[in-house]
Design a protein around this motif. Structure first.
Motif, PDB file in Angstrom:
ATOM      1  N   THR A 332     -72.529   2.786   0.304  1.00 51.73           N
ATOM      2  CA  THR A 332     -73.712   3.105   1.102  1.00 51.73           C
ATOM      3  C   THR A 332     -73.880   4.622   1.232  1.00 51.73           C
ATOM      4  O   THR A 332     -72.919   5.345   1.486  1.00 51.73           O
ATOM      5  CB  THR A 332     -73.585   2.474   2.501  1.00 51.73           C
ATOM      6  N   HIS A 333     -75.135   5.110   1.062  1.00 52.70           N
ATOM      7  CA  HIS A 333     -75.454   6.530   1.214  1.00 52.70           C
ATOM      8  C   HIS A 333     -76.136   6.836   2.535  1.00 52.70           C
ATOM      9  O   HIS A 333     -75.933   7.897   3.113  1.00 52.70           O
ATOM     10  CB  HIS A 333     -76.396   6.990   0.086  1.00 52.70           C
ATOM     11  N   VAL A 334     -76.987   5.897   2.993  1.00 50.73           N
ATOM     12  CA  VAL A 334     -77.838   6.157   4.151  1.00 50.73           C
ATOM     13  C   VAL A 334     -77.799   4.943   5.076  1.00 50.73           C
ATOM     14  O   VAL A 334     -77.844   3.800   4.615  1.00 50.73           O
ATOM     15  CB  VAL A 334     -79.302   6.426   3.730  1.00 50.73           C
ATOM     16  N   ILE A 335     -77.720   5.207   6.389  1.00 49.44           N
ATOM     17  CA  ILE A 335     -77.839   4.149   7.393  1.00 49.44           C
ATOM     18  C   ILE A 335     -79.096   4.436   8.209  1.00 49.44           C
ATOM     19  O   ILE A 335     -79.235   5.514   8.786  1.00 49.44           O
ATOM     20  CB  ILE A 335     -76.619   4.102   8.323  1.00 49.44           C
ATOM     21  N   CYS A 530     -69.392   9.162   9.807  1.00 55.12           N
ATOM     22  CA  CYS A 530     -70.441   9.055   8.788  1.00 55.12           C
ATOM     23  C   CYS A 530     -70.659  10.399   8.105  1.00 55.12           C
ATOM     24  O   CYS A 530     -70.743  10.494   6.875  1.00 55.12           O
ATOM     25  CB  CYS A 530     -71.745   8.566   9.415  1.00 55.12           C
ATOM     26  N   HIS A 531     -70.772  11.450   8.890  1.00 55.78           N
ATOM     27  CA  HIS A 531     -71.017  12.782   8.326  1.00 55.78           C
ATOM     28  C   HIS A 531     -69.833  13.239   7.475  1.00 55.78           C
ATOM     29  O   HIS A 531     -70.025  13.825   6.398  1.00 55.78           O
ATOM     30  CB  HIS A 531     -71.268  13.778   9.460  1.00 55.78           C
ATOM     31  N   ILE A 609     -78.350   4.122  -1.730  1.00 60.61           N
ATOM     32  CA  ILE A 609     -77.934   2.800  -1.280  1.00 60.61           C
ATOM     33  C   ILE A 609     -78.167   2.757   0.231  1.00 60.61           C
ATOM     34  O   ILE A 609     -77.599   3.560   0.975  1.00 60.61           O
ATOM     35  CB  ILE A 609     -76.456   2.522  -1.595  1.00 60.61           C
ATOM     36  N   VAL A 610     -79.000   1.810   0.687  1.00 57.87           N
ATOM     37  CA  VAL A 610     -79.520   1.827   2.051  1.00 57.87           C
ATOM     38  C   VAL A 610     -78.973   0.661   2.862  1.00 57.87           C
ATOM     39  O   VAL A 610     -78.999  -0.489   2.409  1.00 57.87           O
ATOM     40  CB  VAL A 610     -81.065   1.756   2.049  1.00 57.87           C
ATOM     41  N   ALA A 611     -78.489   0.977   4.065  1.00 57.49           N
ATOM     42  CA  ALA A 611     -78.196  -0.040   5.079  1.00 57.49           C
ATOM     43  C   ALA A 611     -79.236   0.109   6.175  1.00 57.49           C
ATOM     44  O   ALA A 611     -79.440   1.200   6.702  1.00 57.49           O
ATOM     45  CB  ALA A 611     -76.793   0.135   5.639  1.00 57.49           C
ATOM     46  N   MET A 612     -79.924  -0.981   6.512  1.00 58.33           N
ATOM     47  CA  MET A 612     -81.032  -0.942   7.467  1.00 58.33           C
ATOM     48  C   MET A 612     -80.783  -1.963   8.569  1.00 58.33           C
ATOM     49  O   MET A 612     -80.487  -3.125   8.288  1.00 58.33           O
ATOM     50  CB  MET A 612     -82.353  -1.263   6.748  1.00 58.33           C
ATOM     51  N   VAL A 660     -68.556  -0.062   6.490  1.00 57.50           N
ATOM     52  CA  VAL A 660     -68.599   0.845   5.338  1.00 57.50           C
ATOM     53  C   VAL A 660     -67.183   1.234   4.927  1.00 57.50           C
ATOM     54  O   VAL A 660     -66.834   1.250   3.741  1.00 57.50           O
ATOM     55  CB  VAL A 660     -69.442   2.092   5.665  1.00 57.50           C
ATOM     56  N   GLU A 661     -66.346   1.545   5.926  1.00 57.31           N
ATOM     57  CA  GLU A 661     -64.960   1.914   5.627  1.00 57.31           C
ATOM     58  C   GLU A 661     -64.223   0.750   4.969  1.00 57.31           C
ATOM     59  O   GLU A 661     -63.489   0.939   3.988  1.00 57.31           O
ATOM     60  CB  GLU A 661     -64.244   2.329   6.906  1.00 57.31           C
ATOM     61  N   SER A 662     -64.423  -0.471   5.479  1.00 59.52           N
ATOM     62  CA  SER A 662     -63.770  -1.636   4.882  1.00 59.52           C
ATOM     63  C   SER A 662     -64.273  -1.880   3.472  1.00 59.52           C
ATOM     64  O   SER A 662     -63.503  -2.262   2.582  1.00 59.52           O
ATOM     65  CB  SER A 662     -64.008  -2.873   5.750  1.00 59.52           C
ATOM     66  N   GLY A 663     -65.574  -1.663   3.247  1.00 60.53           N
ATOM     67  CA  GLY A 663     -66.113  -1.808   1.908  1.00 60.53           C
ATOM     68  C   GLY A 663     -65.488  -0.823   0.935  1.00 60.53           C
ATOM     69  O   GLY A 663     -65.161  -1.165  -0.209  1.00 60.53           O
ATOM     70  N   ARG A 664     -65.309   0.415   1.383  1.00 62.55           N
ATOM     71  CA  ARG A 664     -64.650   1.410   0.525  1.00 62.55           C
ATOM     72  C   ARG A 664     -63.195   1.018   0.253  1.00 62.55           C
ATOM     73  O   ARG A 664     -62.693   1.176  -0.864  1.00 62.55           O
ATOM     74  CB  ARG A 664     -64.699   2.782   1.190  1.00 62.55           C
ATOM     75  N   ARG A 665     -62.544   0.531   1.289  1.00 60.98           N
ATOM     76  CA  ARG A 665     -61.142   0.137   1.115  1.00 60.98           C
ATOM     77  C   ARG A 665     -61.018  -1.014   0.119  1.00 60.98           C
ATOM     78  O   ARG A 665     -60.153  -0.987  -0.763  1.00 60.98           O
ATOM     79  CB  ARG A 665     -60.568  -0.277   2.473  1.00 60.98           C
ATOM     80  N   VAL A 666     -61.863  -2.027   0.250  1.00 61.77           N
ATOM     81  CA  VAL A 666     -61.811  -3.161  -0.673  1.00 61.77           C
ATOM     82  C   VAL A 666     -62.076  -2.701  -2.101  1.00 61.77           C
ATOM     83  O   VAL A 666     -61.379  -3.101  -3.044  1.00 61.77           O
ATOM     84  CB  VAL A 666     -62.824  -4.240  -0.247  1.00 61.77           C
TER      85      VAL A 666
END
Length: 908
Positions: A332-335, A530-531, A609-612, A660-666
Motif C-alpha cells: 500500500t502507498h496511500v491510505i 505510516c510516514h 496502491i490505495v487503501a480507502m 499494512v505491517e502484517s502484509g509486509r511481514r507476510v
C-alpha cells in the motif's frame, strides 16, 4: 399439554407459502400477529426449519481441486520422472515418485482447505444481526435465528436477512446481486402486482440484497435454502477459487522451472549417452535432474503463509475477506481515511453553543436563556435516537451527542413523545448535508432542521446576519469542533409540504452547536509509522475543512505540509491530479461518497496502491474501486462491509497500519521460504551434472530417493516455519514496494542469492565432503564402486555424506534466510521457536535415515564416520557466516551511499 399442542400446530406449518397472496391470508398461513412470534414459538420453528443460512456443498469440488494439484507444472515434472523410471525398469523408484506426487497433492489440498476454512471462519468476527419483533417488543437477534413468520424491521444500510414481504413502510432495495440491475428499486407495503415475476413483485425483498433508503416492517416467508439466494447457491456449485496474483506469479515461475528442467534433461541426456553412459544410467540421470528441479510444496506453503497472515490480522481487529489481499496490503502507498470514528473516538460530546442573541457559551455555564432553550429543543427534535433496553441512547453518535447535550441544557427530551408528534422525516442527505423533521410542537406544525452551516445559510430568512454566523462557525471549527447549524420554521398552513425543498426554506437560525470528538490516542503513533514507512495519509470527510484540518494536524497528518480542500465537491480533475501528485497530504472536506470514488480513481491512475475507508451505503463504489476497501465493523453498514476487502472490527485507523505491517511481514516471509527452497536446487542438480559430464567416471554422488527425502522430509518444516518469522527490523521504515515490472516476489536479486551465492557455496561444501570420503578410501576416477566391489561400502558412505551435507547446508540457509538486510543478532537467534523445532526435526529425521538399518536399505545410506560428522557440522556455520558477511558488506555500502547522497544534498 400446551407444548405438545403447540408442537402439533407447528407441524401443520407449510414449508413454503405463497408470499403474493393477500396479506391477511399470509399472516394466517404463517400464524403471525401484530406482536410477532413468541420466543418459544420461534425456537420451535427454528428446530423445524433449521438455521437461516445457505450452506455450500463441496461435492465434486474435492475431485476438481485434487486434479488441479496433479496437473500443476511441478507435478507434471514428477510424472515425467516417474514415467522414465518405469521405462528404465526401476519400478521401486517409479512407485516412490508417484507416491510423492500424491502426497504432495494431498498436502497442498489440505493446506488450501485449511486456508479456506480459516477465511470462512472469519465470519464469526462479523455477526450479522437483525431487528425483530418478538413477544410484542423489538429485539436484536442473529440473522441465522430468523424463522418464517418473524416480523423484522429494515432500515437504510441494512442487508435483507431473509425473503420477506413488506407490511408497513417503503424502502429502496439494491437487487443487483439477483437481477444485475444497477439502479435500486422501490419496494412498499401494498397489494401484489398481477402476473409480475417474483423478483419484480413490488412488495417483496430478498435475502442478501441491501436496503439503500427508507424504513419498513416486513414478515419473513422463507429462510435458508428456501430463499431465492439459497436456490441460486444450489445451482452455483461450479465456482472455483481464483488464485491470488502471488500464486499466479509463482505458477509462471514453476512453468519456467519445468521448461529449464526438461531442456537440461534432454541436453545432458544426449551428452551422457554420447559420453558412453548406458541407457539405464542416462535415464537415471534424467530422472534425478527432473526431481532435483522440483520445489515440492511451494504453492501450499504460500497458501498457508497467507492464511496465517489472515488469522493474525483477525486477532488484531482486521478481518480480511480474501487471501490475496494480504499480499496487496504490504504494498500500500496511500491510505484515504474518514475522520469521525476512525481518527477520532466517535464519542461526540456537546462542548459549546452559539446563538445570535447570546453569542458563544460553554455547555457547563448555568441558567441558559430562552434562546438556548429553543436551540436545545430543536436539536433534540431533529434526531432519530432511541433508547435501548438498558436505557442507553442508541443511534448516530452525532445525534446521541445532541440529545445528551440537550439534557445538559435542561431540555431532557422525551423520545417517545418526540416520535408520536412527528409528522414528517427527511433523513440526512450527504449531498444536501442536512436533515429535517416536521413535528406538532405546542399544537403547531414546526420544522426543525440541522446541518452544515454553509448548507443552511442559503436557506435562512433575510433577517440572519450571514457574516456573523460564518465568523462564529469558523472560530468554533478552528478549535477542532464539529459545527452544526440548527434552524426552525413554522409553516403557514397545517398541511405538511410533500416536497423537501418546500420544507427546508425561509428558516430561522436558532444557533450553532460545537461538538468535540477527541482523536484516538493511538492514532498519532500510527500516523508516524505510516510516514516512516513512506505511506501518505489523506483525510476524506464530510466535515468542515477547519475542523478536519485541526484533527489532522493533532494526529500528525500533514507533517510537514498539509493542503486543505474546503469544498472537495468543486475541485476539477486537473487540480485533483496536481494535489495528489504533490508530496503534501490532503484534507478533502465537505466530501461526498462520489469524491472518494474520484480520489481512488486519480490515485490508481498515478500507479498508487490505495487503501480507502468507508462506512456508508454510498461508499460502496469507492470501496470497490480501491485496491483495499476498508469498512467499519462497528459503525459501518452491511453494504459497506459487503463491498470492502477488509473490515475493521474496532473502527480504528491504527488497525489499518497494523494490517499494512502484517502484509509486509507476510510478503517478506514468503520471499524467505522461496529463497530457502530455491537455494537447495543447485546442490541437488550439480551431482547429476558431474556424473553426466564425466561420462560415469565419477559415480553418482546422490540418489533420487535421497533427493525426495530432502525435499519432503527435511525441507518442509523449516520452510513452513520461515512463513511465521517475526518482522525484520526496519520493516516499517522501508518505502512501499513498487508496482509493476521488477517488483514481484521472485526477483533477480533473490535468484542470484539463492542460486549463485547460497546454492554454489552449498554445492562446493557438499561435493567436497563427497570427494573427501572417496579419496580417503583410495578411490581414483574410473574405479568401480558397483555392488560387490571393494569400494561399494565407501561409495554408500560418500553418497550419505552428500545427502547429509545438503541437510546441514539447509540449516545454515534457513538461518541466513531469516533476514534480507539485518544481522541475525538483531532478529534474535531464538525469536522463531518453530524454526528451531523444524531444524531439530530435520536433523533427527536425517539421523534415522543414516543409522537405522531398515531405512539404510531403502535410501542407500550408510553410517558416517565421526570425522565426516565433524566436517559436516561446520557447514551450517560456513553457509550462514558467509551470508552474514555478505549482508554486512551490503549494509556498509548502503551506509556509504547514503552518506554521499546526504553530503551532495548539503552542498546544493
Amino acid at each position: 399439554m400446551q407444548p405438545a399442542a403447540a408442537g402439533t400446530e407447528q407441524s401443520q406449518l407449510p414449508v413454503e407459502v405463497d408470499p403474493r397472496e393477500p396479506l391477511a391470508r399470509l399472516r394466517q398461513d404463517l400464524r403471525t400477529g401484530s406482536e410477532g412470534l413468541s420466543r418459544r414459538e420461534a425456537d420451535r420453528r427454528a428446530a423445524v426449519y433449521g438455521p437461516n443460512e445457505v450452506r455450500r456443498e463441496h461435492r465434486g469440488q474435492l475431485r476438481r481441486e485434487l486434479a488441479r494439484q496433479l496437473v500443476h507444472p511441478l507435478a507434471l515434472l514428477l510424472w515425467g520422472a516417474a514415467g522414465l523410471a518405469f521405462v528404465a525398469g526401476t519400478r521401486v523408484l517409479g512407485v516412490a515418485i508417484v507416491a510423492v506426487i500424491l502426497l504432495n497433492a494431498g498436502f497442498a489440498l489440505l493446506q488450501e482447505r485449511q486456508a479456506e476454512r480459516a477465511v470462512e471462519a472469519l465470519a464469526d468476527y462479523l455477526p450479522a444481526h437483525s431487528r425483530v419483533i418478538r413477544d410484542g417488543g423489538e429485539q436484536t437477534v442473529e440473522s441465522t435465528q430468523l424463522v418464517p413468520g418473524d416480523l423484522i424491521l429494515l432500515d437504510e444500510g441494512d442487508k435483507v436477512p431473509a425473503d420477506v414481504r413488506l407490511v408497513e413502510g417503503a424502502v429502496e432495495i439494491d437487487l443487483s446481486m439477483l437481477t444485475g440491475e444497477s439502479a435500486p428499486v422501490e419496494r412498499a407495503a401494498g397489494q401484489a402486482a398481477a402476473d409480475a415475476p417474483t423478483l419484480r413483485e413490488p412488495n417483496l425483498a430478498f435475502s442478501g440484497t441491501t436496503c439503500v433508503e427508507g424504513q419498513a416492517k416486513a414478515i419473513v416467508f422463507a429462510t435458508g435454502r428456501h430463499t431465492e439466494l439459497g436456490r441460486i447457491a444450489a445451482l452455483s456449485q461450479r465456482t472455483r477459487r481464483e488464485g491470488s496474483p502471488l500464486e499466479l506469479q509463482v505458477k509462471r515461475v514453476a512453468w519456467l522451472i519445468a521448461a529449464v528442467a526438461v531442456g537440461m534433461g534432454a541436453v545432458f541426456l544426449l551428452i551422457g549417452t554420447a559420453s558412453g553412459l548406458p541407457v539405464r544410467d542416462a535415464l537415471t540421470f534424467a530422472i534425478g535432474l527432473l526431481v532435483a528441479n522440483v520445489p515440492e510444496g511451494l504453492l501450499p506453503t504460500i497458501t498457508l503463509a497467507l492464511a496465517l497472515g489472515v488469522r493474525l490480522l483477525a486477532r488484531q481487529g482486521a478481518v480480511v475477506k480474501r487471501l490475496s489481499a494480504v499480499e496487496t496490503l504490504g504494498s500500500t502507498h496511500v491510505i484515504c481515511t474518514d475522520k469521525t470514528g476512525t481518527l477520532t473516538r466517535n464519542r461526540m460530546r456537546l462542548r459549546t453553543v452559539w446563538t445570535p442573541l447570546g453569542g458563544e457559551r460553554g455547555v457547563e455555564e448555568p441558567d441558559p436563556g430562552d434562546d438556548v432553550g429553543r436551540l436545545a429543543e430543536a436539536m433534540a427534535e431533529c434526531t432519530t435516537v432511541t433508547r435501548g433496553e438498558d436505557g442507553a441512547f442508541t443511534g448516530d453518535p452525532t445525534e446521541v451527542a445532541l440529545v445528551e447535550g440537550a439534557a445538559c441544557l435542561d431540555r431532557d427530551p422525551d423520545l417517545g413523545a418526540r416520535d408520536l408528534r412527528r409528522r414528517a422525516l427527511f433523513r440526512f442527505d450527504p449531498r444536501l448535508r442536512m436533515m429535517s423533521v416536521v413535528s406538532d410542537l405546542r399544537d403547531t406544525p414546526t420544522v426543525s432542521v440541522k446541518g452544515a452551516p454553509e448548507a443552511l445559510l442559503p436557506r435562512l430568512g433575510c433577517s440572519a446576519d450571514a457574516d456573523a454566523v460564518r465568523a462564529a462557525a469558523d472560530a468554533m471549527a478552528q478549535e477542532g469542533l464539529r459545527v452544526l447549524a440548527v434552524a426552525t420554521r413554522s409553516p403557514a398552513t397545517a398541511e405538511v409540504p410533500a416536497r423537501r425543498e418546500d420544507v427546508e426554506c425561509d428558516l430561522e437560525l436558532l444557533g450553532l452547536v460545537g461538538l468535540h470528538d477527541p482523536p484516538r490516542p493511538e492514532v498519532a503513533g500510527a500516523v508516524r509509522r505510516c510516514h516512516q514507512a513512506g505511506l501518505r495519509v489523506h483525510v476524506v470527510t464530510g466535515d468542515n475543512g477547519a475542523t478536519a484540518a485541526a484533527v489532522a494536524r493533532e494526529v500528525g497528518i500533514g507533517d510537514p505540509e498539509l493542503s486543505v480542500l474546503a469544498d472537495a465537491e468543486a475541485v476539477g480533475e486537473q487540480r485533483l491530479d496536481e494535489l495528489l501528485a504533490s508530496p503534501a497530504e490532503v484534507v478533502f472536506a465537505r466530501a461526498s461518497p462520489e469524491t472518494k470514488l474520484r480520489v481512488a480513481d486519480a490515485l490508481r491512475d498515478q500507479g498508487q496502491i490505495v487503501a480507502m475507508t468507508g462506512d456508508g451505503v454510498n461508499d460502496a463504489p469507492a470501496l470497490h474501486r480501491a485496491h483495499i476497501g476498508v469498512a467499519m465493523g462497528l459503525s459501518g453498514t452491511d453494504v459497506a462491509r459487503e463491498a470492502a476487502t477488509m473490515v475493521l472490527t474496532d473502527d480504528n485507523f491504527a488497525t489499518i497500519v497494523k494490517a499494512v505491517e502484517s502484509g509486509r511481514r507476510v510478503y517478506d516471509n514468503i520471499r524467505k521460504f522461496i529463497l530457502y527452497i530455491f537455494a537447495h536446487a543447485v546442490p541437488e542438480i550439480v551431482p547429476f551434472l558431474v556424473y553426466a559430464l564425466s561420462g560415469g567416471t565419477i559415480p553418482l554422488p546422490l540418489t533420487v530417493l535421497q533427493i525426495l527425502a530432502i525435499d519432503l522430509g527435511t525441507e518442509t518444516l523449516p520452510a513452513l516455519a520461515l512463513g511465521r518469522e517475526p518482522a525484520e527490523p526496519g520493516l516499517m521504515t522501508r518505502p512501499p514496494r513498487r508496482s509493476g515490472r521488477g517488483s514481484g516476489v521472485i526477483t533477480r536479486d533473490m535468484l542470484f542469492r539463492a542460486w549463485a551465492f547460497l546454492g554454489l557455496l552449498s554445492t562446493a561444501l557438499v561435493m567436497g565432503a563427497y570427494f573427501y570420503v572417496l579419496w580417503r578410501a583410495g578411490w581414483t576416477p574410473g574405479a568401480s564402486t558397483a555392488e560387490g566391489s571393494g569400494l561399494h561400502q565407501d561409495y554408500l558412505t560418500a553418497t550419505t555424506a552428500t545427502f547429509a551435507g545438503i541437510v546441514m547446508c539447509q540449516v545454515g540457509t534457513a538461518m541466513a534466510a531469516r533476514t534480507d538486510r539485518a544481522s541475525l543478532r538483531e532478529v534474535g537467534w531464538a525469536s522463531n521457536p518453530l524454526l528451531l523445532a523444524g531444524i531439530v526435526f530435520e536433523l533427527a529425521f536425517t539421523a534415522v535415515l543414516i543409522w537405522v538399518p531398515p531405512f539404510q536399505s531403502v535410501f542407500g545410506t550408510a553410517p558416517l564416520p565421526w570425522d565426516v560428522v565433524a566436517l559436516l557440522l561446520t557447514f551450517p556455520v560456513l553457509v550462514w557466516g558467509a551470508d552474514e558477511l555478505r549482508r554486512s558488506l551490503r549494509r556498509r555500502r548502503e551506509t556509504v551511499r547514503g552518506s554521499r547522497a546526504a553530503g551532495a544534498a548539503d552542498q546544493e
